[in-house]
Write a protein that holds these residues in place. Structure first.
Motif, short mmCIF file in Angstrom:
data_model
loop_
_atom_site.label_atom_id
_atom_site.label_comp_id
_atom_site.label_asym_id
_atom_site.label_seq_id
_atom_site.Cartn_x
_atom_site.Cartn_y
_atom_site.Cartn_z
N ASN A 141 0.82 -1.22 0.00
CA ASN A 141 0.00 0.00 0.00
C ASN A 141 0.85 1.27 0.00
O ASN A 141 1.50 1.60 0.99
CB ASN A 141 -0.92 0.00 1.22
N PRO A 142 0.85 2.02 -1.11
CA PRO A 142 1.71 3.21 -1.20
C PRO A 142 1.36 4.30 -0.20
O PRO A 142 2.20 5.15 0.11
CB PRO A 142 1.48 3.70 -2.64
N ARG A 143 0.14 4.29 0.32
CA ARG A 143 -0.30 5.35 1.24
C ARG A 143 0.09 5.08 2.69
O ARG A 143 0.07 5.99 3.50
CB ARG A 143 -1.82 5.53 1.14
N ARG A 144 0.42 3.83 3.01
CA ARG A 144 0.66 3.47 4.41
C ARG A 144 2.15 3.39 4.73
O ARG A 144 2.68 2.35 5.11
CB ARG A 144 -0.03 2.17 4.76
N GLY A 145 2.83 4.51 4.55
CA GLY A 145 4.24 4.57 4.90
C GLY A 145 4.49 4.34 6.37
O GLY A 145 5.56 3.87 6.76
N ASP A 146 3.50 4.67 7.21
CA ASP A 146 3.66 4.43 8.64
C ASP A 146 3.80 2.95 8.94
O ASP A 146 4.63 2.55 9.78
CB ASP A 146 2.47 5.02 9.41
N ILE A 147 3.03 2.11 8.22
CA ILE A 147 3.13 0.67 8.43
C ILE A 147 4.48 0.16 7.92
O ILE A 147 5.14 -0.67 8.57
CB ILE A 147 1.97 -0.06 7.74
N LYS A 148 4.91 0.62 6.76
CA LYS A 148 6.22 0.19 6.23
C LYS A 148 7.34 0.52 7.21
O LYS A 148 8.24 -0.29 7.44
CB LYS A 148 6.49 0.87 4.89
N LEU A 149 7.30 1.73 7.80
CA LEU A 149 8.33 2.13 8.75
C LEU A 149 8.30 1.25 10.00
O LEU A 149 9.36 0.87 10.52
CB LEU A 149 8.16 3.60 9.14
N ALA A 150 7.11 0.95 10.48
CA ALA A 150 7.01 0.09 11.67
C ALA A 150 7.52 -1.31 11.35
O ALA A 150 8.21 -1.93 12.17
CB ALA A 150 5.56 0.04 12.16
N GLN A 151 7.21 -1.82 10.16
CA GLN A 151 7.66 -3.16 9.79
C GLN A 151 9.17 -3.22 9.65
O GLN A 151 9.82 -4.13 10.19
CB GLN A 151 6.99 -3.58 8.48
N ILE A 152 9.76 -2.26 8.94
CA ILE A 152 11.21 -2.31 8.75
C ILE A 152 11.93 -2.07 10.07
O ILE A 152 13.00 -2.64 10.33
CB ILE A 152 11.66 -1.28 7.68
N SER A 153 11.35 -1.25 10.95
CA SER A 153 11.98 -1.00 12.25
C SER A 153 11.98 -2.25 13.12
O SER A 153 12.95 -2.52 13.83
CB SER A 153 11.26 0.14 12.97
N LEU A 154 10.90 -3.01 13.07
CA LEU A 154 10.83 -4.27 13.83
C LEU A 154 11.92 -5.23 13.35
O LEU A 154 12.60 -5.87 14.16
CB LEU A 154 9.45 -4.89 13.66
N ILE A 155 12.12 -5.30 12.05
CA ILE A 155 13.16 -6.19 11.50
C ILE A 155 14.54 -5.70 11.89
O ILE A 155 15.39 -6.49 12.36
CB ILE A 155 13.04 -6.27 9.97
N LEU A 156 14.80 -4.41 11.71
CA LEU A 156 16.12 -3.86 12.02
C LEU A 156 16.47 -4.01 13.49
O LEU A 156 17.62 -4.29 13.84
CB LEU A 156 16.18 -2.39 11.61
N SER A 157 15.48 -3.82 14.37
CA SER A 157 15.76 -3.96 15.80
C SER A 157 16.16 -5.38 16.14
O SER A 157 17.06 -5.62 16.95
CB SER A 157 14.53 -3.54 16.62
N GLN A 158 15.51 -6.36 15.49
CA GLN A 158 15.85 -7.76 15.74
C GLN A 158 17.23 -8.09 15.19
O GLN A 158 18.01 -8.80 15.83
CB GLN A 158 14.79 -8.67 15.10
N ILE A 159 17.54 -7.57 14.01
CA ILE A 159 18.87 -7.80 13.43
C ILE A 159 19.95 -7.22 14.32
O ILE A 159 20.97 -7.87 14.60
CB ILE A 159 18.96 -7.21 12.01
N GLN A 160 19.75 -5.98 14.78
CA GLN A 160 20.74 -5.36 15.65
C GLN A 160 20.96 -6.16 16.93
O GLN A 160 22.09 -6.32 17.39
CB GLN A 160 20.31 -3.93 16.01
#
Length: 465
Positions: free
Chosen positions: A212-231
């Motif tokens: 969904n191109p309009r839901r950048g808030d969801i994309k940011l939350a999803q990528i942040s969850l992944i990055l936090s786990q990787i870190q």
């Protein structure tokens, strides 16, 4: 050599266009049955090597482990059938599940050591597992989480050569939390830690973010969850010695968009953008900016600033007081703080900012050329763009500082991941000439990405992370 490769590529497309012009649509069914066509297809997507000067740095390392990675959104059959209007006019031959045979033969020809697939139907797992199992691959699958009314039959699928890698940790996850409005979609991610044949460690992640191109808030939350786990996995103490990461997937994000810049720069003030501006997929007319606080850190267990887990030991910046950090700020209302999990001092951050310390770089350069010669990764209807990436961290091809400010890699002693080459992508003009996807050459509406890497480390300091 690259000039000659372009000539071979032009010849390939000339032959293809002539052949297509002489055949009726119902006869456009034979291509991958021909080994010659497969070879021509691969020649058109020749290898592009990075600056040769980079390889001079390899001599100083005692241990050099070479491996290749492919990333491919293979187009879920269920999603194709549920969105058949997107593929109107494409011969039905190319829209059946038989197209997976094209995909398997293409991936087999590329012969990568690690293969990351997105939109992978769980019904296809046995076929892929059997086909590639005979070629020395093991696999791991993460299906999208079950949500009432949003059940998906696809997920992320990773295959790896068992003679080069040993799986030592699987931290795969669903990108869903029933108490978070920005994590209410059934997406998923694989986070796998391998021990390489030479004894070094490597983290490989694989995901497919929300479209969904309009839901950048969801994309940011999803990528942040992944990055936090990787870190937390590769560098739990936020110090030197973390091991490298290769991060593949369909990020539904265009080059130079805010989310892309978050990956490369490690920082994004997301309150400067509307939700539809985050991914850059479509022109945005919205003036409503995102509000700070995309998720509740008390519920999720990690914070957007630094993506630290709440129990993370303190880092150098904890020694600075909250008052010293925000001194001179135009508005103290823009600042907040969290208590360090170790020293309990207040850790300051600017509200509405996401940061991470993984220092990613894209294997592909994404040079902004004209629309005809620009390389793209997906072509649906008349929409052709780049949304798929192979990211890598701990890159040794620059003199950039590590997270602790070390510019000398001998001081930091981190294992380095150097990019050797990437497989060329078809340009927008070439795909338009070839015809809409899927077709007789490509079994998906995306192109496969492929990169060769060299993991360099000193045996005396390996695996300090």
């Amino acid at each position: 050599n690259e000039y000659k490769s372009y000539l071979r590529c032009d010849l390939f497309f000339l032959i293809l266009i002539i052949q297509r012009s002489q055949l009726e649509p119902q006869h456009l069914t034979q291509s991958w049955d021909s080994a010659d066509m497969l070879q021509r297809h691969a020649l058109a997507r020749f290898w592009r090597h990075v600056n040769p000067a980079v390889h001079c740095n390899l001599r100083q390392y005692k241990s050099r482990f070479e491996f290749s990675v492919s990333s491919y959104n293979v187009l879920s059959q269920l999603l194709l059938e549920n969105n058949h209007y997107l593929y109107k006019g494409i011969p039905k031959k190319f829209l059946t599940a038989d197209r997976y045979n094209l995909i398997m033969r293409e991936l087999d020809y590329y012969n990568s050591d690690i293969i990351c697939l997105q939109e992978f139907d769980h019904q296809a797992r046995d076929d892929f597992a059997n086909y590639f199992g005979r070629r020395g691959y093991k696999n791991v699958y993460k299906r999208k989480p079950y949500i009432i009314g949003q059940q998906k039959d696809d997920g992320c699928f990773m295959m790896y050569r068992s003679d080069k890698f040993k799986l030592v940790q699987d931290a795969s996850m669903g990108l869903y939390h029933n108490q978070e409005r920005c994590l209410d979609k059934p997406n998923c991610a694989q986070i796998i830690v391998f021990q390489c044949m030479d004894g070094s460690k490597l983290c490989v992640a694989n995901t497919h973010l929300l479209f969904n191109p309009r839901r950048g808030d969801i994309k940011l939350a999803q990528i942040s969850l992944i990055l936090s786990q990787i870190q937390q996995i590769v560098n739990p103490e936020q110090g030197c010695g973390g091991f490298p990461v290769v991060f593949c997937g369909d990020f539904n994000t265009c080059p130079q968009a805010p989310l892309y810049n978050l990956m490369t720069s490690g920082r994004l003030q997301y309150t400067d953008y509307s939700g539809s501006q985050i991914s850059g997929q479509k022109a945005s007319t919205s003036v409503r900016k995102l509000a700070p606080g995309l998720w509740n850190p008390d519920i999720m267990g990690y914070h957007e600033h630094g993506l630290h887990f709440m129990s993370t030991p303190h880092v150098e910046s904890c020694a600075k007081t909250y008052k010293d950090i925000v001194k001179g700020a135009s508005s103290l209302e823009d600042w907040d703080g969290i208590n360090c999990g170790n020293c309990k001092r207040l850790y300051p951050y600017k509200r509405g900012t996401i940061t991470h310390n993984l220092s990613f770089r894209s294997a592909y350069s994404h040079v902004d050329t004209d629309n005809v010669t620009k390389e793209i990764t997906t072509y649906i209807q008349n929409d052709a763009r780049t949304v798929d990436y192979i990211w890598y961290s701990n890159h040794g091809d620059t003199e950039e500082a590590c997270v602790h400010g070390h510019t000398c890699r001998d001081e930091c002693r981190e294992p380095l991941l150097m990019l050797d080459s990437v497989r060329r992508l078809y340009t927008k003009g070439e795909l338009f000439a070839m015809g809409r996807l899927p077709n007789e050459l490509i079994g998906s509406d995306h192109q496969a990405l492929q990169a060769n890497f060299v993991l360099c480390s000193d045996p005396e300091t390996r695996n300090h992370g």
